[in-house]
Structures are given as structure tokens and as C-alpha cells.
Design an enzyme around this catalytic site. Structure first.
Site, short mmCIF file in Angstrom:
data_model
loop_
_atom_site.label_atom_id
_atom_site.label_comp_id
_atom_site.label_asym_id
_atom_site.label_seq_id
_atom_site.Cartn_x
_atom_site.Cartn_y
_atom_site.Cartn_z
N GLU A 178 17.47 -18.03 -6.53
CA GLU A 178 17.12 -16.69 -6.97
C GLU A 178 16.65 -16.71 -8.44
O GLU A 178 15.69 -16.02 -8.81
CB GLU A 178 18.31 -15.74 -6.76
CG GLU A 178 18.13 -14.31 -7.22
CD GLU A 178 16.96 -13.57 -6.57
OE1 GLU A 178 16.36 -14.05 -5.60
OE2 GLU A 178 16.62 -12.49 -7.09
N CYS B 64 0.84 -1.19 0.00
CA CYS B 64 0.00 0.00 0.00
C CYS B 64 0.89 1.25 0.00
O CYS B 64 1.84 1.33 0.77
CB CYS B 64 -0.96 0.11 1.18
SG CYS B 64 -2.20 -1.18 1.20
N LYS C 281 6.31 -4.73 -3.64
CA LYS C 281 7.75 -4.66 -3.42
C LYS C 281 8.11 -4.58 -1.94
O LYS C 281 9.09 -5.15 -1.50
CB LYS C 281 8.33 -3.44 -4.15
CG LYS C 281 9.83 -3.41 -4.04
CD LYS C 281 10.45 -2.81 -5.25
CE LYS C 281 11.93 -3.06 -5.26
NZ LYS C 281 12.26 -4.44 -5.60
N ARG D 122 4.18 -0.55 -4.56
CA ARG D 122 3.83 -1.02 -3.22
C ARG D 122 2.50 -1.77 -3.20
O ARG D 122 2.09 -2.31 -2.17
CB ARG D 122 3.74 0.17 -2.26
CG ARG D 122 5.02 0.95 -2.15
CD ARG D 122 4.84 2.13 -1.24
NE ARG D 122 4.66 1.70 0.13
CZ ARG D 122 5.65 1.47 0.98
NH1 ARG D 122 6.89 1.65 0.60
NH2 ARG D 122 5.40 1.09 2.21
N TRP E 140 -2.62 -2.75 -1.73
CA TRP E 140 -2.34 -4.18 -1.80
C TRP E 140 -3.26 -4.79 -0.77
O TRP E 140 -3.11 -4.57 0.42
CB TRP E 140 -0.87 -4.44 -1.46
CG TRP E 140 -0.47 -5.87 -1.67
CD1 TRP E 140 -0.01 -6.43 -2.83
CD2 TRP E 140 -0.47 -6.92 -0.70
NE1 TRP E 140 0.26 -7.76 -2.64
CE2 TRP E 140 -0.01 -8.09 -1.35
CE3 TRP E 140 -0.82 -7.01 0.65
CZ2 TRP E 140 0.11 -9.31 -0.69
CZ3 TRP E 140 -0.71 -8.23 1.30
CH2 TRP E 140 -0.24 -9.36 0.63
N GLU F 232 8.08 -15.39 -10.17
CA GLU F 232 7.36 -14.18 -9.77
C GLU F 232 6.96 -13.30 -10.94
O GLU F 232 5.91 -12.68 -10.89
CB GLU F 232 8.09 -13.39 -8.67
CG GLU F 232 9.42 -12.80 -9.03
CD GLU F 232 10.14 -12.16 -7.83
OE1 GLU F 232 9.53 -11.91 -6.79
OE2 GLU F 232 11.34 -11.90 -7.96
N ASN G 98 -1.96 2.32 5.49
CA ASN G 98 -1.10 1.21 5.09
C ASN G 98 -0.78 0.44 6.37
O ASN G 98 -0.28 1.02 7.32
CB ASN G 98 0.18 1.77 4.45
CG ASN G 98 1.26 0.72 4.29
OD1 ASN G 98 0.97 -0.46 4.15
ND2 ASN G 98 2.51 1.15 4.32
N GLY G 99 -1.11 -0.85 6.40
CA GLY G 99 -0.84 -1.64 7.60
C GLY G 99 -2.01 -2.55 7.89
O GLY G 99 -2.86 -2.77 7.03
N LYS H 108 12.96 -15.53 -9.67
CA LYS H 108 12.73 -14.52 -10.71
C LYS H 108 11.73 -15.03 -11.74
O LYS H 108 10.82 -14.33 -12.15
CB LYS H 108 14.03 -14.13 -11.45
CG LYS H 108 15.02 -13.32 -10.68
CD LYS H 108 14.61 -11.91 -10.39
CE LYS H 108 13.86 -11.73 -9.13
NZ LYS H 108 14.33 -11.68 -7.86
N HIS I 16 17.02 -36.75 -4.99
CA HIS I 16 16.14 -37.11 -3.88
C HIS I 16 14.72 -36.60 -4.09
O HIS I 16 14.05 -36.21 -3.13
CB HIS I 16 16.72 -36.59 -2.56
CG HIS I 16 18.09 -37.13 -2.31
ND1 HIS I 16 18.33 -38.43 -1.93
CD2 HIS I 16 19.32 -36.55 -2.44
CE1 HIS I 16 19.64 -38.63 -1.82
NE2 HIS I 16 20.25 -37.49 -2.13
#
Ligand code: G6P
Length: 612
Positions: free
Chosen positions: A485, A2, A607, A27, A74, A492, A100-101, A489, A508
Site C-alpha cells: 500500500e 466519468c 477514483k 471520477r 475518463w 500513484e 458513463n460506461g 501511494k 530473490h
């Protein structure tokens, strides 16, 4: 998570708010909304989707006013629709709030309000907050500021919020606890935002709010106090941030720009800190904790997401060079599992934004338990930098693309420097190795520039696998976090399911997935386990899997086995994460673009994750 923005002054607030929301869209982008005040009347517009949807909605409206607030969401409580979009107005129309929160005790507050005759239109916790403020205001016949302060004493949870009271329309009330808030100080005008990016084009004079602080701002003055009414003196800081740094600069996406910035961002990160002549590492931000680092029995790295992957690289390097035991923890797990921490532990918290709620909570907990806490952070003035006793900034510059790229390589650069410094201080690293590594670190930016010029190869390979549904990434040792990583990438931004594994672990379980449709990206540059990785490649080929191998230039052994090779220039094995990640970032980027995905704003992600 947010983004919030506010303006009060003499200018037309609408364009300032819309542009501010665009800067903050990374955000969250589930919905956007604005409220402007003109002649004591509120004009509120909100729309599901991105800020551009809100802009379309408002294009034909005549929106006026020099005071206003805006929000990009968000979603936490309630679906991402028009009704749940912020700003939220209280039932009797007295208060308009952006937030925001998360208000954790919202259900209890809601019940109390219902008993007092309140009803709600949205499913959000924010509407409950707006009504709690209004109830106190009307019942107690108090000022708007006091109503906000009293309401906040009843709140459990995190907030960065801005409130307008329709009866006191010439002021904005902003408060923070856990979610970031900054105020920009202009000439007879103030800007409020979740971070400095919407403000910097107007002023570089910034006040960072601390937790449990409240600011009341008119166009002429600002008063700052704690929510328990103790007056504070605002500390204005000058922020060094160029507007070009937060614009796309001719690239199609922020992510691509940020990938291409890596030669510079890595250079900026070690410049002034790693000298070749004499070979030395200087990390001024750690001076006051050197004694603690020298005596530390253990280092615990806490982080989330990509930063956690950088932490894994750090673990490998610190153990290798300084022979200090290192654990790497997901901040969210660490904080909730009653970890055993002693005064002799050093915690390194790694975060691009410096605002990730779990990382900040882990830091606070570690400090309470008496550990020394160091931050590695990209955003100047963020919460992490204020919660830690020492730290090192990654000078990567603003990272706007939701998928982290240049922040990762900058974090790895800082962790490399820390591991070298500790190795030297603990006399575990020979002068020769120390010197060789520093000299090689200097060569990394040029090697990355060379890699970036091979983008047509990455584009070509991406075009062949853009329709894949799954992908496995393998690496060993310090390249295992690179595999993780690389997989992150891809998933996402392109929504292709991808998993990273230590190459030998493939046997395994994941090997069961391998068939002629499964691309396997394997990082196979030369190091002590090269031969083993070659065996892993054979095992995949024996099951008809497709091998995309990241190899050193001129590697003919793997070239004969692999379906595709992505060559990287040779470097020291310990520095290979900095080179091998580049082809993986670009591979994911091109696949996502070819699949028509929104690269900079992938679905459901944000983000800066400022909620737990
Ligand atoms: C989010 C972002 C990731 C990031 C993670 C941790 O999930 O989408 O890119 O790695 O948060 O963020 P931090 O700011 O703490 O590094």
C-alpha cells in the site's frame, strides 16, 4: 469513472452543473462538457482537461437555461480531446447524450448506422449510442423515451446516461445498467448524478436507480420504469451526508484532509460495534449470515487496488484469529478464471466506492455459484451494498482524493472486527486475547493523532528523496500489505516507480536493484519476525542502499542501522497496519506535493473504476 450530472427545474442550470462537475471530478478529468437547453435551443460547450478549463471557456459566454446536463470524462474510446468530450449530439441534432460506461457492441452498431448514411465526428462509443437512439426515433416516429428504451435493448455493455431530446426539451431521460446513477428530488426540480455528492447541497432526498431502469423527469414529475416498460414505484431515501464532509475544510488537498481524518474515521468505524465493557464485537449487518460464517470452509476476499491490500491484511487476521482458510483475489482475475466456488464458501467483497465494475461482477458471479456474499463498503446505497446479502459499512465518510487513505484504514478496522468476531464464534481466540485486542483497538485513534503530529519529520525525509526515480517497500506478515500500500501511494500520486515486497523475498530479485541511490522503506515494528527484518536491513546496507525504517518508538537497534527512522507508537502486532500506514501516506503526500504533482487527481487515474 466519468461523472455525469443533470438538472431540471426553475433555477439557472449552469452553476448547478459546473459545481456538480467539480464534485464529480474525482471520477475522471480528461475533459468536461455541458449542454443547456433554452427556448428549444441547445448550447453545448466541451473542453479537454479539467472542469476549470471548461469554466474558463464558458466564462464570457451567455449561457442560459433551466435544463441541462454535464459530464467529466475518463477516456475509454478515443483520445482525451475536445471532440471526444461529452455531451455528444446525434447527427441530425435531435439527441444530446452524456454517458458513463462502455458500449461493447459499438462497432457493430456503428457499421449498421454507417450503412444507413450516418457519419460521426468523434471516436466515442457514446456518439454511436446517440445516433442509434436518433435513428430509431426518426425511423419509427416514436417518442424520445421509447427510442431510448428500444436503443438500450440493442446495447451490450455498461451505461449510466442522461439524454435530452431537442423535440421534447422539457424532460431529461436517465438510464442505468452497471454504472451508477442517483436522482435527487427537490421542490419542482430534479438533480441527476453519478453519485450523491453534487446533489446533497440541494436536497437529501435521493432515489438510487437499479440496473436496467429508466427515469423520465420533468421539473414537476418523475416516472420510473424498467427498460422493458414495466412501471416502478420510485423509492425515495433520505441521505445523511453533510456538505462539510465533501469540502476541503482548510486543507490544501482532500488527500491531506482525509489522512488527518483517520483518528475520527477509524473511531466512527468501530463505534457502536466494538464495546470495551463488556468486551464484545457487534456487527449487526452480518446477523443474517452468522450461520454461514460459522460453517464456512473458506473465505475468499475479492477487491481491487487499495481495497485488495486491505483484503490481504484481512487474510492474515482471519486466519490468525479464526483459523479459517482465506484467499484474496483481484476481482478482475477471479471473475474471468472460472473459480471453484461452493455453497460453503463465503465471499467478502471490499470496495470503497461500491461501484468498481470488476468487484461487482465478481460478486454477481459468486452469488450465481451459490456462495454467501458479504460487502465491506464505504458508500451508502452503492451497487455493492445492493448486490450483497449482508455487509458492514466502513464509516470513513466521503473519500474524494483519488488515492485512497482513510478508506484503507477503515476497511482494515472492519476486517479486524470481523476476524475477532469469527475467532470468538469459532472458539479459536481466548477471552483474554479477544479482550486485549478490543481494548487496544480503542487506543489506535489516539496513536494515529500522535503520528500525525510528527508530520514535519515525514516532510523532511520526503524532501531528501523527492527526486528519487525508484523506491522499494518491504514488510513481513501483516505488514507486507502495508508495504504494498505504501508503494502504491507513492507511485500513484508522485509517479515515482515503487514496488512492495515481502522483506525476505528481496533476496530473490529486487536486491539486484539496490545501490546507493535506492531508497528502501522497510516496516520494522516489533513482532515475531523482527530479528529477521533487522537482517534484511543489514542486507540492504551491505549493498549501500538507503534505509527509511518505520520502527517502534525508542528502537535503538534499527536506529543505528537505518538512514532515517520514522517512529510509531507501540501497539499489538496485529493492529500495526493501522499505525504504520500513516507515515507512509504522509511521506508519499509530501513527495508528490514537492514534485508539483496534482495530489488529488493523479494523471490517468480515477477514483471509481466503473469500467472493466
Ligand atoms: C481505483 C482507485 C483506488 C481504489 C480502487 C478500488 O483504482 O484509484 O484508490 O483502491 O479503484 O476501488 P474501490 O472503490 O473498489 O475500493
Amino acid at each position: 469513472m466519468c461523472g455525469i450530472v443533470g438538472y431540471i427545474g426553475n433555477k439557472d442550470a449552469y452553476p448547478i452543473l459546473i459545481n456538480g462537475l467539480k464534485r464529480l471530478e474525482y471520477r475522471g478529468y480528461d475533459s468536461a462538457g455541458i449542454a443547456l437547453i433554452d427556448n428549444n435551443k441547445a448550447q453545448v460547450y466541451k473542453k479537454q482537461g479539467k472542469v476549470s478549463e471548461l469554466e474558463k471557456e464558458t466564462a464570457t459566454k451567455k449561457i442560459t437555461g433551466n435544463i441541462g446536463i454535464g459530464h467529466t470524462r475518463w477516456a475509454t474510446h478515443g483520445l482525451p480531446n475536445d471532440i471526444n468530450a461529452h455531451p455528444h449530439m446525434s447527427m441530425n441534432g435531435k439527441f444530446i447524450v452524456i454517458h458513463n460506461g462502455i458500449i461493447e457492441n459499438y462497432a457493430r452498431l456503428q457499421k449498421k448506422l454507417c450503412d444507413r448514411g450516418y457519419s460521426f465526428t468523434s471516436e466515442t462509443d457514446t456518439e454511436i449510442l446517440a445516433n442509434t437512439i436518433e435513428y430509431i426515433y426518426l425511423k419509427g416516429k416514436v417518442s424520445a423515451e421509447l427510442a431510448v428504451r428500444l436503443a438500450l435493448t440493442k446495447i451490450i455493455g455498461a451505461y449510466g446516461l442522461v439524454v435530452i431530446c431537442i423535440d421534447e426539451p422539457n424532460q431529461l431521460i436517465a438510464a442505468r445498467n452497471g454504472s451508477p446513477l442517483v436522482i435527487g428530488v427537490g421542490e419542482k426540480e430534479y438533480f441527476i448524478a453519478s453519485d450523491a455528492t453534487p446533489i446533497i447541497e440541494h436536497t437529501n432526498r435521493i432515489i438510487y436507480l437499479n440496473d436496467k431502469e429508466i427515469a423520465v423527469v420533468t421539473k414537476n414529475e418523475l416516472s420510473l420504469k424498467t427498460i422493458t416498460n414495466d412501471a416502478l414505484i420510485p423509492m425515495i431515501q433520505e441521505l445523511n451526508l453533510d456538505i462539510e464532509e465533501i469540502e476541503k475544510g482548510g486543507y490544501d488537498h482532500f488527500m491531506l484532509k482525509e489522512i488527518y481524518e483517520q483518528p475520527k474515521s477509524i473511531n466512527d468505524t468501530f463505534r457502536g460495534r466494538a464495546s470495551q465493557n463488556p468486551p464484545e464485537i457487534y456487527l449487526g449487518g452480518l446477523y443474517n449470515v452468522f450461520d454461514k460464517l460459522d460453517e464456512a470452509e473458506r473465505i475468499i476476499i475479492v477487491a481491487c487496488g487499495t481495497s485488495w491490500h486491505a483484503g490481504l491484511v484481512g487474510e492474515y487476521l482471519i486466519e490468525e484469529f479464526a483459523r479459517i482458510p482465506v484467499e484474496v483475489e483481484y476481482a478482475s482475475e477471479f471473475r474471468y478464471r472460472n473459480p471453484i466456488i461452493s455453497k460453503n464458501d463465503v465471499i467478502i467483497a471490499v470496495s470503497q466506492s461500491g461501484e468498481t465494475a470488476d468487484t461487482i461482477a465478481a460478486v454477481k458471479m459468486a452469488r450465481e455459484l451459490g456462495a454467501t456474499v458479504i460487502g465491506i463498503c464505504n458508500v451508502v446505497g452503492s451497487s455493492l451494498t445492493r448486490e450483497t446479502e449482508a455487509g458492514v459499512y466502513t464509516h470513513a465518510g466521503p473519500e474524494i482524493g483519488v488515492a485512497s487513505t482513510k478508506a484503507f484504514s477503515a476497511q482494515v478496522t472492519v476486517l479486524t472486527m470481523i476476524s475477532l468476531l469469527l475467532g470468538k464464534r469459532r472458539k479459536k481466540l481466548s477471552e483474554k486475547t479477544y479482550t486485549t485486542l478490543i481494548k487496544e483497538l480503542y487506543k489506535i485513534p489516539d496513536k494515529i493523532t500522535q503520528l500525525l503530529s510528527q508530520n514535519e519529520t515525514y516532510k523532511h525525509v520526503a524532501s531528501l528523496y523527492k527526486d528519487a526515480t525508484n523506491c522499494i517497500y518491504l514488510g513481513r506478515g501483516v505488514l507486507f500489505p502495508v508495504a504494498l500500500e505504501g508503494a502504491l501511494k507513492l507511485k500513484e500520486i508522485s509517479y515515482i516507480h515503487a514496488e512492495g515486497y515481502p522483506a525476505a523475498e528481496m533476496k530473490h530479485g529486487p536486491i539486484a536493484l539496490i545501490d546507493e541511490n535506492m531508497p528502501v522503506v522497510i516496516i520494522a515494528t516489533k513482532d515475531h519476525s523482527y530479528e529477521k527484518v533487522v537482517s534484511n536491513i543489514q542486507e540492504v546496507k551491505a549493498r549501500k542502499g538507503i534505509i527509511i525504517a518505520v520502527v517502534n518508538e525508542g528502537d535503538t537497534t534499527i536506529a543505528k542501522l537505518a538512514d532515517h527512522v520514522l517512529e510509531v507508537p507501540e501497539t499489538l502486532p496485529e493492529l500495526a497496519p493501522l499505525t504504520t500506514i500513516i507515515p507512509l501516506q504522509l511521506f508519499s503526500y509530501y513527495i508528490a506535493v514537492m514534485r508539483g504533482c496534482n495530489v488529488d487527481q493523479p494523471r490517468n487515474l480515477a477514483k471509481s473504476v466503473t469500467v472493466e
